[in-house]
Design a protein around this motif. Structure first.
Motif, PDB file in Angstrom:
ATOM      1  N   ARG A  56      -9.299   0.231   7.536  1.00 56.55           N
ATOM      2  CA  ARG A  56     -10.119   0.689   6.402  1.00 56.55           C
ATOM      3  C   ARG A  56      -9.545   0.185   5.074  1.00 56.55           C
ATOM      4  O   ARG A  56     -10.291  -0.208   4.179  1.00 56.55           O
ATOM      5  N   LEU A  57      -8.225   0.199   4.963  1.00 61.28           N
ATOM      6  CA  LEU A  57      -7.597  -0.291   3.732  1.00 61.28           C
ATOM      7  C   LEU A  57      -7.801  -1.792   3.575  1.00 61.28           C
ATOM      8  O   LEU A  57      -8.246  -2.266   2.533  1.00 61.28           O
ATOM      9  N   LEU A  58      -7.477  -2.546   4.605  1.00 57.04           N
ATOM     10  CA  LEU A  58      -7.479  -4.010   4.495  1.00 57.04           C
ATOM     11  C   LEU A  58      -8.873  -4.630   4.502  1.00 57.04           C
ATOM     12  O   LEU A  58      -9.017  -5.807   4.181  1.00 57.04           O
ATOM     13  N   THR A  59      -9.898  -3.845   4.834  1.00 56.32           N
ATOM     14  CA  THR A  59     -11.279  -4.335   4.748  1.00 56.32           C
ATOM     15  C   THR A  59     -12.000  -3.730   3.540  1.00 56.32           C
ATOM     16  O   THR A  59     -13.211  -3.814   3.445  1.00 56.32           O
ATOM     17  N   LEU A  91      -0.529  -9.280  -4.559  1.00 51.52           N
ATOM     18  CA  LEU A  91       0.876  -9.662  -4.575  1.00 51.52           C
ATOM     19  C   LEU A  91       1.538  -9.507  -3.215  1.00 51.52           C
ATOM     20  O   LEU A  91       2.487 -10.222  -2.900  1.00 51.52           O
ATOM     21  N   ARG A  92       1.058  -8.559  -2.442  1.00 53.16           N
ATOM     22  CA  ARG A  92       1.617  -8.354  -1.107  1.00 53.16           C
ATOM     23  C   ARG A  92       0.556  -7.709  -0.228  1.00 53.16           C
ATOM     24  O   ARG A  92      -0.125  -6.786  -0.630  1.00 53.16           O
ATOM     25  N   GLU A  93       0.463  -8.229   0.979  1.00 51.66           N
ATOM     26  CA  GLU A  93      -0.415  -7.671   1.997  1.00 51.66           C
ATOM     27  C   GLU A  93       0.285  -7.889   3.323  1.00 51.66           C
ATOM     28  O   GLU A  93       0.492  -9.025   3.739  1.00 51.66           O
ATOM     29  N   GLU A  94       0.709  -6.783   3.949  1.00 49.33           N
ATOM     30  CA  GLU A  94       1.405  -6.932   5.213  1.00 49.33           C
ATOM     31  C   GLU A  94       1.158  -5.720   6.098  1.00 49.33           C
ATOM     32  O   GLU A  94       0.892  -4.625   5.617  1.00 49.33           O
ATOM     33  N   THR A 100       1.492  -0.333   6.654  1.00 46.80           N
ATOM     34  CA  THR A 100       0.542  -1.298   6.102  1.00 46.80           C
ATOM     35  C   THR A 100       0.643  -1.200   4.585  1.00 46.80           C
ATOM     36  O   THR A 100       0.651  -0.103   4.029  1.00 46.80           O
ATOM     37  N   THR A 101       0.742  -2.348   3.943  1.00 51.27           N
ATOM     38  CA  THR A 101       0.942  -2.412   2.496  1.00 51.27           C
ATOM     39  C   THR A 101      -0.050  -3.375   1.863  1.00 51.27           C
ATOM     40  O   THR A 101      -0.247  -4.482   2.359  1.00 51.27           O
ATOM     41  N   GLU A 116      -0.953  -1.642  -8.651  1.00 53.67           N
ATOM     42  CA  GLU A 116      -1.300  -0.553  -7.745  1.00 53.67           C
ATOM     43  C   GLU A 116      -0.903  -0.941  -6.323  1.00 53.67           C
ATOM     44  O   GLU A 116      -1.163  -2.054  -5.890  1.00 53.67           O
ATOM     45  N   ALA A 117      -0.254  -0.008  -5.637  1.00 53.23           N
ATOM     46  CA  ALA A 117       0.161  -0.217  -4.248  1.00 53.23           C
ATOM     47  C   ALA A 117      -0.521   0.812  -3.362  1.00 53.23           C
ATOM     48  O   ALA A 117      -0.600   1.986  -3.707  1.00 53.23           O
ATOM     49  N   PHE A 118      -0.982   0.343  -2.214  1.00 53.58           N
ATOM     50  CA  PHE A 118      -1.626   1.174  -1.209  1.00 53.58           C
ATOM     51  C   PHE A 118      -0.769   1.093   0.041  1.00 53.58           C
ATOM     52  O   PHE A 118      -0.502  -0.006   0.543  1.00 53.58           O
TER      53      PHE A 118
END
Length: 167
Positions: A56-59, A91-94, A100-101, A116-118
């Motif tokens: 849900r976050l990454l889409t 800046l970061r997606e992993e 999950t970031t 903002e970081a999720f």
């Protein structure tokens, strides 16, 4: 138009949200004059919840839950909320087995300046937690004029992002 410009905040603060998430104080990392928001909630339990929340976050469905429409082109994302369109650089997606970031920083055409970081984390006991942590300053004249309202909207959106992570 999304451009590949510099971030709208100082380079030494890049990924400062992840330092905040690890417990560093805002003052210790140079955020004395920035507003920091931090919201987290338990999303559920187990690997299935973690996988679904991460998806849900990454889409961008967590963003849609906050009525933010995202258009992504590579590492650039354009966020549409109400009458505003704001651009960010991812800046970061992993994604690991337990975390999950997604972190993005604002570009000069954003209504705010900051980052903002999720985060979604799967604890050893199976608890899945969603978190949004950010630092920002108003960049748009209307946000500066309506400062308290703009901050209330930001807090509302952060709660909705986390709720939108919940499967």
């Amino acid at each position: 138009m999304i451009t590949r410009g510099r971030l709208s905040y100082p380079p030494y603060l890049q990924l400062a949200t992840l330092k905040l998430a690890k417990g560093r104080s805002p003052a210790e990392i140079g955020l004395r004059r920035w507003t920091v928001t931090d919201h987290s909630a338990v999303l559920g339990h187990g690997e299935e919840v973690f996988a679904a929340a991460s998806e849900r976050l990454l889409t961008w469905r967590a963003h849609a839950h906050a009525r933010v429409r995202a258009e992504r082109l590579g590492n650039l994302v354009r966020l549409h909320f109400g009458p505003t369109t704001s651009s960010c650089l991812i800046l970061r997606e992993e994604r690991t087995a337990t975390r999950t970031t997604l972190v993005y920083g604002t570009l000069p055409v954003h209504v705010e300046s900051g980052e903002e970081a999720f985060l979604i984390e799967l604890a050893p006991d199976g608890t899945v937690t969603g978190r949004v942590i950010a630092f920002s300053r108003h960049a748009w004249w209307l946000a500066k004029l309506g400062g308290p309202v703009a901050r209330a909207v930001q807090r509302w959106a952060n709660r909705r992002y986390v709720a939108g992570m919940r499967p």
